[in-house]
Design a protein around this motif. Structure first.
Motif, PDB file in Angstrom:
ATOM      1  N   TYR A  41      54.804  74.090  30.083  1.00  0.00           N
ATOM      2  CA  TYR A  41      55.385  73.331  31.197  1.00  0.00           C
ATOM      3  C   TYR A  41      56.340  74.208  31.985  1.00  0.00           C
ATOM      4  CZ  TYR A  41      58.723  69.923  33.259  1.00  0.00           C
ATOM      5  OH  TYR A  41      59.552  69.217  34.088  1.00  0.00           O
ATOM      6  N   THR A  42      56.169  74.255  33.301  1.00  0.00           N
ATOM      7  CA  THR A  42      57.131  74.922  34.175  1.00  0.00           C
ATOM      8  C   THR A  42      57.442  73.986  35.342  1.00  0.00           C
ATOM      9  OG1 THR A  42      55.401  76.046  35.450  1.00  0.00           O
ATOM     10  CG2 THR A  42      56.365  77.245  33.596  1.00  0.00           C
ATOM     11  N   ARG A  43      58.702  73.994  35.738  1.00  0.00           N
ATOM     12  CA  ARG A  43      59.126  73.160  36.870  1.00  0.00           C
ATOM     13  C   ARG A  43      60.065  73.965  37.759  1.00  0.00           C
ATOM     14  NH1 ARG A  43      61.239  66.893  36.591  1.00  0.00           N
ATOM     15  NH2 ARG A  43      61.676  66.630  38.821  1.00  0.00           N
ATOM     16  N   SER A  44      59.716  74.080  39.035  1.00  0.00           N
ATOM     17  CA  SER A  44      60.563  74.716  40.033  1.00  0.00           C
ATOM     18  C   SER A  44      61.093  73.627  40.958  1.00  0.00           C
ATOM     19  CB  SER A  44      59.779  75.749  40.842  1.00  0.00           C
ATOM     20  OG  SER A  44      59.223  76.737  39.983  1.00  0.00           O
ATOM     21  N   ARG A  45      62.386  73.694  41.237  1.00  0.00           N
ATOM     22  CA  ARG A  45      63.015  72.577  41.933  1.00  0.00           C
ATOM     23  C   ARG A  45      63.999  73.090  42.982  1.00  0.00           C
ATOM     24  NH1 ARG A  45      65.529  67.651  38.346  1.00  0.00           N
ATOM     25  NH2 ARG A  45      65.762  66.099  39.995  1.00  0.00           N
ATOM     26  N   VAL A  46      64.012  72.445  44.154  1.00  0.00           N
ATOM     27  CA  VAL A  46      64.948  72.762  45.232  1.00  0.00           C
ATOM     28  C   VAL A  46      65.595  71.460  45.697  1.00  0.00           C
ATOM     29  CG1 VAL A  46      65.233  73.689  47.558  1.00  0.00           C
ATOM     30  CG2 VAL A  46      63.621  74.768  45.981  1.00  0.00           C
ATOM     31  N   LEU A  47      66.919  71.479  45.838  1.00  0.00           N
ATOM     32  CA  LEU A  47      67.662  70.270  46.217  1.00  0.00           C
ATOM     33  C   LEU A  47      68.668  70.600  47.308  1.00  0.00           C
ATOM     34  CD1 LEU A  47      69.246  67.648  43.869  1.00  0.00           C
ATOM     35  CD2 LEU A  47      70.726  68.915  45.419  1.00  0.00           C
ATOM     36  N   ILE A  48      68.779  69.699  48.291  1.00  0.00           N
ATOM     37  CA  ILE A  48      69.778  69.833  49.360  1.00  0.00           C
ATOM     38  C   ILE A  48      70.432  68.467  49.562  1.00  0.00           C
ATOM     39  CG2 ILE A  48      70.158  70.295  51.794  1.00  0.00           C
ATOM     40  CD1 ILE A  48      68.953  72.759  51.173  1.00  0.00           C
TER      41      ILE A  48
END
Length: 291
Positions: A41-48
């Motif tokens: 499992y891999t998760r890439s996340r971007v939040l603003i």
């Protein structure tokens, strides 16, 4: 005083195990290797996020988005479904939040997150890809120059979290000495040691995971159709924080998965297949700019 109240609220509301409105910008990467498991499992996340002052003392509106790209790599080539339909997912939440002061030093915090959650093979979005999340919390801070504390009580719900039911949001924070503090609650608990202004260590336990729609369904065992995929976990471990500045920091986390579940479900949320879930390692890196 208003600045302190805003910071307090921003540290509170978390939709998942993860996203805090205190973060104005964040890049987040999670990795669970497939050792002793059929799934990597891999998760890439971007939040603003952007806080907007409103008319009225201590009132704020929050607008933002939270995007995740999730990849599942299946080790077992004989799994009874098309792996290409279930290896990549995208989750996008739009954040609308509001906070205002109440009587007796309490504060109200509300957050609503409409969004989408679907597999990458989907060509066009459908109504089944639309998800909703929400939080309602009440916050009280106890002022003390040496041993500050705060209490948060509320309810949190998310259709794209690994847990498909409302969760209580309970959090009690206290700094009980110059170098030590703790936070007891759900969905996250920790014990923190303040090494210096730049270095901190935490022991933590948390809930994590995701749920996504499988557009057009995935045929399982040539009999059942999986319309949802759900991953939920409970883990605990060690977190190191490096504070470049007061507002810019790096978090590195290594944890052990006490419970990890990967399930394919039908449209009525009934489990039709549980995938091997013996992976115990959990690694995460977070780079964030916060208030």
């Amino acid at each position: 005083m208003h600045h302190k109240i805003l910071i307090l609220f921003l540290f509170l509301i978390t939709g998942s195990a993860s996203a805090q409105l205190s973060d104005l910008a964040r890049i987040d990467f999670t990795f669970i290797p497939n050792k002793n498991s059929d799934v990597e499992y891999t998760r890439s996340r971007v939040l603003i996020n952007a806080p907007i002052p409103l008319k009225g003392e201590g009132k704020y509106l929050f607008l933002g988005f939270d995007y995740s790209n999730i990849h599942l790599r299946f080790k077992d080539e004989e799994l009874p479904f098309d792996r290409n339909q279930l290896n990549d997912f995208r989750i996008l939440d739009f954040t609308i939040g509001y906070t205002q002061p109440l009587k007796n030093d309490w504060r109200l915090g509300v957050r609503f997150q409409p969004g989408i959650s679907t597999n990458h093979t989907a060509r066009n979005l459908t109504v089944d890809d639309i998800v909703f999340s929400g939080d309602l919390v009440f916050i009280k801070k106890y002022e003390d120059d040496y041993k500050p504390s705060r209490l948060i009580l509320g309810l949190s719900y998310s259709q794209n979290r690994g847990y498909l039911f409302p969760l209580p949001f309970i959090s009690y924070y206290k700094k009980f000495s110059a170098d030590w503090s703790y936070n007891l609650g759900i969905p996250k608990t920790n014990l923190q040691y303040h090494i210096s202004d730049k270095h901190r260590m935490k022991l933590f336990a948390q809930l994590d995971g995701f749920t996504s729609n499988v557009q057009n369904g995935a045929l399982v065992n040539d009999t059942y159709v999986a319309e949802l995929i759900n991953m939920s976990l409970i883990n605990g471990g060690l977190q190191y924080e490096y504070h470049f500045t007061e507002h810019f920091q790096l978090d590195l986390r290594a944890a052990y998965n006490f419970s990890l579940s990967n399930k394919l479900k039908d449209g009525d949320n009934n489990t039709i297949l549980t995938i091997d879930n013996d992976s115990r390692s959990y690694l995460r890196a977070v780079l964030k700019f916060k208030i």
